[in-house]
Scaffold this motif. Structure first.
Motif, PDB file in Angstrom:
ATOM      1  N   PHE A 283       0.807  -1.046   0.047  1.00 48.93           N
ATOM      2  CA  PHE A 283       0.024  -0.024   0.155  1.00 48.93           C
ATOM      3  C   PHE A 283       0.811   1.190  -0.102  1.00 48.93           C
ATOM      4  O   PHE A 283       1.937   1.329   0.710  1.00 48.93           O
ATOM      5  CB  PHE A 283      -0.961  -0.056   1.107  1.00 48.93           C
ATOM      6  N   PRO A 284       0.631   2.206  -0.654  1.00 51.86           N
ATOM      7  CA  PRO A 284      -0.416   2.025  -2.024  1.00 51.86           C
ATOM      8  C   PRO A 284       0.047   0.919  -3.076  1.00 51.86           C
ATOM      9  O   PRO A 284       1.131   0.433  -3.192  1.00 51.86           O
ATOM     10  CB  PRO A 284      -0.206   3.533  -2.647  1.00 51.86           C
ATOM     11  N   GLU A 285      -0.964   0.617  -3.716  1.00 46.58           N
ATOM     12  CA  GLU A 285      -0.943  -0.713  -4.466  1.00 46.58           C
ATOM     13  C   GLU A 285      -0.158  -0.509  -5.887  1.00 46.58           C
ATOM     14  O   GLU A 285       0.554  -1.173  -6.264  1.00 46.58           O
ATOM     15  CB  GLU A 285      -2.117  -1.161  -4.849  1.00 46.58           C
TER      16      GLU A 285
ATOM     17  N   LYS B  59       5.972   3.961  -0.450  1.00 50.17           N
ATOM     18  CA  LYS B  59       4.881   2.963   0.060  1.00 50.17           C
ATOM     19  C   LYS B  59       5.028   3.218   1.750  1.00 50.17           C
ATOM     20  O   LYS B  59       5.923   3.730   2.242  1.00 50.17           O
ATOM     21  CB  LYS B  59       5.626   1.480  -0.098  1.00 50.17           C
TER      22      LYS B  59
ATOM     23  N   PHE C  87      -4.614  -4.674   0.094  1.00 50.84           N
ATOM     24  CA  PHE C  87      -4.645  -3.526   1.202  1.00 50.84           C
ATOM     25  C   PHE C  87      -5.843  -2.577   0.588  1.00 50.84           C
ATOM     26  O   PHE C  87      -5.835  -2.664  -0.766  1.00 50.84           O
ATOM     27  CB  PHE C  87      -3.376  -2.681   1.368  1.00 50.84           C
ATOM     28  N   GLU C  88      -6.684  -1.969   1.381  1.00 50.97           N
ATOM     29  CA  GLU C  88      -7.328  -0.770   0.760  1.00 50.97           C
ATOM     30  C   GLU C  88      -7.330   0.453   1.640  1.00 50.97           C
ATOM     31  O   GLU C  88      -7.090   0.338   3.002  1.00 50.97           O
ATOM     32  CB  GLU C  88      -8.769  -1.230   0.560  1.00 50.97           C
ATOM     33  N   GLY C  89      -7.247   1.454   1.097  1.00 51.06           N
ATOM     34  CA  GLY C  89      -7.332   2.708   2.017  1.00 51.06           C
ATOM     35  C   GLY C  89      -7.116   4.029   1.253  1.00 51.06           C
ATOM     36  O   GLY C  89      -7.318   3.962  -0.122  1.00 51.06           O
ATOM     37  N   GLU C  90      -6.742   5.020   1.812  1.00 48.02           N
ATOM     38  CA  GLU C  90      -6.359   6.363   1.045  1.00 48.02           C
ATOM     39  C   GLU C  90      -5.259   6.966   2.005  1.00 48.02           C
ATOM     40  O   GLU C  90      -5.301   6.808   3.178  1.00 48.02           O
ATOM     41  CB  GLU C  90      -7.575   7.367   0.985  1.00 48.02           C
TER      42      GLU C  90
ATOM     43  N   SER D 109      -3.665   5.942   5.284  1.00 48.47           N
ATOM     44  CA  SER D 109      -4.560   5.216   6.328  1.00 48.47           C
ATOM     45  C   SER D 109      -5.091   3.989   5.241  1.00 48.47           C
ATOM     46  O   SER D 109      -5.637   4.062   4.379  1.00 48.47           O
ATOM     47  CB  SER D 109      -5.577   5.861   6.844  1.00 48.47           C
ATOM     48  N   ALA D 110      -4.806   2.782   5.733  1.00 40.74           N
ATOM     49  CA  ALA D 110      -4.965   1.716   5.075  1.00 40.74           C
ATOM     50  C   ALA D 110      -5.420   0.405   6.049  1.00 40.74           C
ATOM     51  O   ALA D 110      -5.498   0.542   7.304  1.00 40.74           O
ATOM     52  CB  ALA D 110      -3.730   0.893   4.234  1.00 40.74           C
ATOM     53  N   THR D 111      -6.300  -0.489   5.449  1.00 42.10           N
ATOM     54  CA  THR D 111      -6.708  -1.495   6.131  1.00 42.10           C
ATOM     55  C   THR D 111      -6.012  -2.875   5.409  1.00 42.10           C
ATOM     56  O   THR D 111      -6.364  -2.887   4.062  1.00 42.10           O
ATOM     57  CB  THR D 111      -8.036  -1.702   6.217  1.00 42.10           C
TER      58      THR D 111
ATOM     59  N   LYS E  36      -1.680   2.736   9.931  1.00 37.66           N
ATOM     60  CA  LYS E  36      -1.887   4.263   9.821  1.00 37.66           C
ATOM     61  C   LYS E  36      -0.506   4.692   9.880  1.00 37.66           C
ATOM     62  O   LYS E  36       0.174   4.522  10.848  1.00 37.66           O
ATOM     63  CB  LYS E  36      -2.658   4.728  10.605  1.00 37.66           C
TER      64      LYS E  36
END
Length: 180
Positions: A39-41, A48, A156-159, A162-164, A179
């Motif tokens: 993340f980011p992907e 990163k 991973f997903e998020g913005e 902040s990711a999950t 985070k």
């Protein structure tokens, strides 16, 4: 002239046989191939937050409990234990973690999973897991997937910062926030 042809023939035989010997040393393709999630992907984004390197076992008709036994430390994948790298200081779950590379272990249960970041490195499986090397333990939330996930996967997903992180396998999805 005969000497030159003879030398070329010897050279060709030597090259062919040595190439053949080298090819015989390559192992078969791993049935639980290595993969990475970050993340980011986007591969173009070199800034990163986190990256996980892990192997992807398949269910192949087996149950999740058989491959990742409940209430036992699991390597979080197959083969070598998964490694997670944080490129900056983060909050992992609800704990502060310094930038660096850690081994990622998990302990599956029905209601939640424990995520363990360990200072142990280059660990095969969880056979030699040492609790004394734990950096942090956090709890991940378990949900159910509507579709069965055949190969163990991490996404991973998020913005922004902040990711999950989601671990998915069978009908189980386990999530933990990261985070920066």
């Amino acid at each position: 002239m005969k000497k030159s042809i003879f030398m070329i023939a010897i050279f060709a035989i030597t090259m062919f046989s040595s190439t053949e010997m080298l090819a015989q040393n390559f192992p078969k393709i791993d049935v639980s191939p290595m993969d990475a999630a970050s993340f980011p992907e986007n591969w173009r984004d070199s800034n990163k937050l986190v990256k996980v390197i892990y192997s992807r076992p398949q269910l192949k008709g087996r149950t999740l409990d058989k491959l990742a036994p409940k209430d036992k430390v699991w390597r979080t994948g197959a083969n070598e234990a998964a490694e997670i790298t944080f490129y900056k200081d983060v909050t992992f779950g609800d704990k502060a973690v310094k930038a660096g590379t850690y081994t990622l272990f998990t302990i599956p249960t029905d209601s939640d999973w424990t995520f363990i970041l360990s200072n142990q490195k280059n660990v095969w499986g969880s056979y030699f897991y040492d609790k004394a090397e734990d950096v942090v333990r956090v709890t991940g939330k378990v949900t159910k997937s509507k579709d069965s996930i055949e190969a163990f996967s991490i996404v991973f997903e998020g913005e922004e910062e902040s990711a999950t992180m989601h671990l998915g396998w069978g009908s189980t999805i386990v999530s933990v926030p990261v985070k920066g």
